[in-house]
Design an enzyme around this catalytic site. Sequence first.
Site, PDB file in Angstrom:
ATOM      1  N   ARG A 103       0.874  -1.187   0.000  1.00 41.38           N
ATOM      2  CA  ARG A 103       0.000   0.000   0.000  1.00 41.38           C
ATOM      3  C   ARG A 103       0.900   1.222   0.000  1.00 41.38           C
ATOM      4  O   ARG A 103       1.685   1.436   0.937  1.00 41.38           O
ATOM      5  CB  ARG A 103      -0.919  -0.003   1.222  1.00 41.38           C
ATOM      6  CG  ARG A 103      -1.671   1.304   1.404  1.00 41.38           C
ATOM      7  CD  ARG A 103      -2.782   1.245   2.427  1.00 41.38           C
ATOM      8  NE  ARG A 103      -3.915   0.493   1.937  1.00 41.38           N
ATOM      9  CZ  ARG A 103      -5.160   0.630   2.369  1.00 41.38           C
ATOM     10  NH1 ARG A 103      -5.436   1.497   3.325  1.00 41.38           N
ATOM     11  NH2 ARG A 103      -6.138  -0.093   1.867  1.00 41.38           N
ATOM     12  N   HIS A 130      -7.267   0.500  -6.466  1.00 44.00           N
ATOM     13  CA  HIS A 130      -7.493  -0.321  -5.270  1.00 44.00           C
ATOM     14  C   HIS A 130      -8.169  -1.620  -5.710  1.00 44.00           C
ATOM     15  O   HIS A 130      -9.340  -1.857  -5.408  1.00 44.00           O
ATOM     16  CB  HIS A 130      -8.362   0.465  -4.277  1.00 44.00           C
ATOM     17  CG  HIS A 130      -8.371  -0.079  -2.884  1.00 44.00           C
ATOM     18  ND1 HIS A 130      -7.588  -1.155  -2.491  1.00 44.00           N
ATOM     19  CD2 HIS A 130      -9.068   0.303  -1.781  1.00 44.00           C
ATOM     20  CE1 HIS A 130      -7.801  -1.390  -1.205  1.00 44.00           C
ATOM     21  NE2 HIS A 130      -8.698  -0.531  -0.756  1.00 44.00           N
ATOM     22  N   GLN A 133     -10.128  -4.125  -3.271  1.00 41.22           N
ATOM     23  CA  GLN A 133     -11.426  -3.602  -2.836  1.00 41.22           C
ATOM     24  C   GLN A 133     -12.515  -3.998  -3.824  1.00 41.22           C
ATOM     25  O   GLN A 133     -13.608  -4.426  -3.449  1.00 41.22           O
ATOM     26  CB  GLN A 133     -11.339  -2.074  -2.728  1.00 41.22           C
ATOM     27  CG  GLN A 133     -12.649  -1.411  -2.352  1.00 41.22           C
ATOM     28  CD  GLN A 133     -13.084  -1.746  -0.944  1.00 41.22           C
ATOM     29  OE1 GLN A 133     -12.315  -1.593  -0.002  1.00 41.22           O
ATOM     30  NE2 GLN A 133     -14.318  -2.229  -0.776  1.00 41.22           N
ATOM     31  N   ASP A 224     -17.069   6.999  -1.796  1.00 45.55           N
ATOM     32  CA  ASP A 224     -15.818   6.910  -1.042  1.00 45.55           C
ATOM     33  C   ASP A 224     -15.555   8.304  -0.476  1.00 45.55           C
ATOM     34  O   ASP A 224     -16.223   9.285  -0.874  1.00 45.55           O
ATOM     35  CB  ASP A 224     -14.687   6.457  -1.986  1.00 45.55           C
ATOM     36  CG  ASP A 224     -13.332   6.296  -1.292  1.00 45.55           C
ATOM     37  OD1 ASP A 224     -13.303   6.203  -0.050  1.00 45.55           O
ATOM     38  OD2 ASP A 224     -12.306   6.272  -1.999  1.00 45.55           O
ATOM     39  N   CYS A 264     -16.450   1.772   0.419  1.00 45.40           N
ATOM     40  CA  CYS A 264     -15.274   0.937   0.730  1.00 45.40           C
ATOM     41  C   CYS A 264     -14.870   1.065   2.190  1.00 45.40           C
ATOM     42  O   CYS A 264     -14.221   0.171   2.728  1.00 45.40           O
ATOM     43  CB  CYS A 264     -14.125   1.318  -0.186  1.00 45.40           C
ATOM     44  SG  CYS A 264     -13.650   3.046  -0.076  1.00 45.40           S
ATOM     45  N   ARG A 292     -14.064  -8.553   1.847  1.00 43.58           N
ATOM     46  CA  ARG A 292     -12.624  -8.340   1.625  1.00 43.58           C
ATOM     47  C   ARG A 292     -11.855  -9.609   1.994  1.00 43.58           C
ATOM     48  O   ARG A 292     -10.927 -10.015   1.313  1.00 43.58           O
ATOM     49  CB  ARG A 292     -12.101  -7.165   2.481  1.00 43.58           C
ATOM     50  CG  ARG A 292     -12.702  -5.801   2.178  1.00 43.58           C
ATOM     51  CD  ARG A 292     -12.315  -5.282   0.806  1.00 43.58           C
ATOM     52  NE  ARG A 292     -10.872  -5.246   0.611  1.00 43.58           N
ATOM     53  CZ  ARG A 292     -10.061  -4.240   0.984  1.00 43.58           C
ATOM     54  NH1 ARG A 292     -10.578  -3.165   1.555  1.00 43.58           N
ATOM     55  NH2 ARG A 292      -8.759  -4.276   0.770  1.00 43.58           N
TER      56      ARG A 292
HETATM   57  N1  NVA Z   1      -9.789   6.688  -1.608  1.00 43.93           N
HETATM   58  C1  NVA Z   1      -9.432   6.316  -0.263  1.00 43.93           C
HETATM   59  C2  NVA Z   1      -9.659   4.858  -0.042  1.00 43.93           C
HETATM   60  C3  NVA Z   1      -9.366   4.346   1.330  1.00 43.93           C
HETATM   61  C4  NVA Z   1      -9.621   2.902   1.484  1.00 43.93           C
HETATM   62  C5  NVA Z   1      -7.992   6.697   0.007  1.00 43.93           C
HETATM   63  O1  NVA Z   1      -7.144   6.462  -0.857  1.00 43.93           O
HETATM   64  O2  NVA Z   1      -7.714   7.237   1.067  1.00 43.93           O
HETATM   65  N1   CP Z   2     -11.358  -0.046   2.296  1.00 39.13           N
HETATM   66  C1   CP Z   2     -10.091  -0.120   2.741  1.00 39.13           C
HETATM   67  O1   CP Z   2      -9.147  -0.391   1.994  1.00 39.13           O
HETATM   68  O2   CP Z   2      -9.989   0.086   4.072  1.00 39.13           O
HETATM   69  P1   CP Z   2      -8.621   0.244   4.887  1.00 39.13           P
HETATM   70  O3   CP Z   2      -8.004   1.541   4.464  1.00 39.13           O
HETATM   71  O4   CP Z   2      -9.056   0.230   6.332  1.00 39.13           O
HETATM   72  O5   CP Z   2      -7.733  -0.921   4.542  1.00 39.13           O
END
Ligand code: NVA
Ligand code: CP
Length: 307
Positions: A103, A130, A133, A224, A264, A292
């Site tokens: 990540r 992502h 997800q 989101d 998400c 998930r």
């Molecule tokens: N779009 C959000 C998703 C978090 C799971 C982010 O990147 O922060």
């Molecule tokens: N939806 C998602 O990826 O959640 P987290 O950021 O908690 O992993």
Amino acid sequence: MDSLKGRDLLSIADLTKPELQALLDLATELKAGSRQPKCPHKVLGLVFSKASTRTRVSFSVAMYQLGGQVLDLNAGVTQVGRGEPTADTARVLDRYLDVVAIRTFEQTEIEEFAQYASIPVINALTDLEHPCQILADLLTLKQAFGTLENLTMSYLGDGNNVAHSLMLGCALAGVNIRVGTPDGYAPNPAIVNQAIELAAGRSTVEITTDPQAAVHGSHALYTDVWTSMGDESESAVRIPQFQPYQINQDILNLADDQAIVLHCLPAHRGEEITHDIMEGPQSRLWDQAENRLHAQKALLAAILNAT
Ligand code: NVA
Ligand code: CP
């Protein structure tokens, strides 16, 4: 599923339609408990440079349930946080781990990691995509309607990483996708074109700035956060611009009567979605979060060739 053995998942579009369907079928069997594949002694590394609850825990539990082990290698406890180059980290971790989920910010970073590591590399969220997800989202949609045929998914909000993977995943699965964003926050045009190509005329891909048009008659409403990790300084500017794209009762009333609501998570209640809708009868948020685990367990089982 043999085709997924040893493969990377950097984008949801790395999958073919049959591979996506096979993963969703396996995830369904894993959720039902009718199959219990094992890959003992395999080790998954989680190289996370951003916060995570769902992705971190669901990947960890999935690996434990497969009989494997997990190392939490967040940037703060490794030399990644001190700037060790990706190419060096990748070649070292390649010698210890069997699979790695990353990540981070730039998509190019996981691409570089994958270039230097021979083990499978999974995108656990970048600024661009992502994919894990969206495996869970499509599983949730399929379980809610019993099929992915003749469905329309509507996404309201920021044209971000989740929107990108959702567009590509829906196009691959043959689900119509409509994305409604404020002016200036549309999805990446290259991803839009890629989604149109993937849909290949079987399903539609529509981008609009009109939130009502985006959700009209739709089977699933998805949103989101308006400000993703890394963009926090823009939050105050964004909130007023995004307000018309909030998922609330008025917006939900325009969708199909049976429509489900997805997010998400984590959510900012009262911003992109109201508290009432999150807790309401059409919300599938907690099933989606549970999925998930099943979807990523299917992915790990496939790429590790668990039997
Ligand atoms: N779009 C959000 C998703 C978090 C799971 C982010 O990147 O922060
Ligand atoms: N939806 C998602 O990826 O959640 P987290 O950021 O908690 O992993």
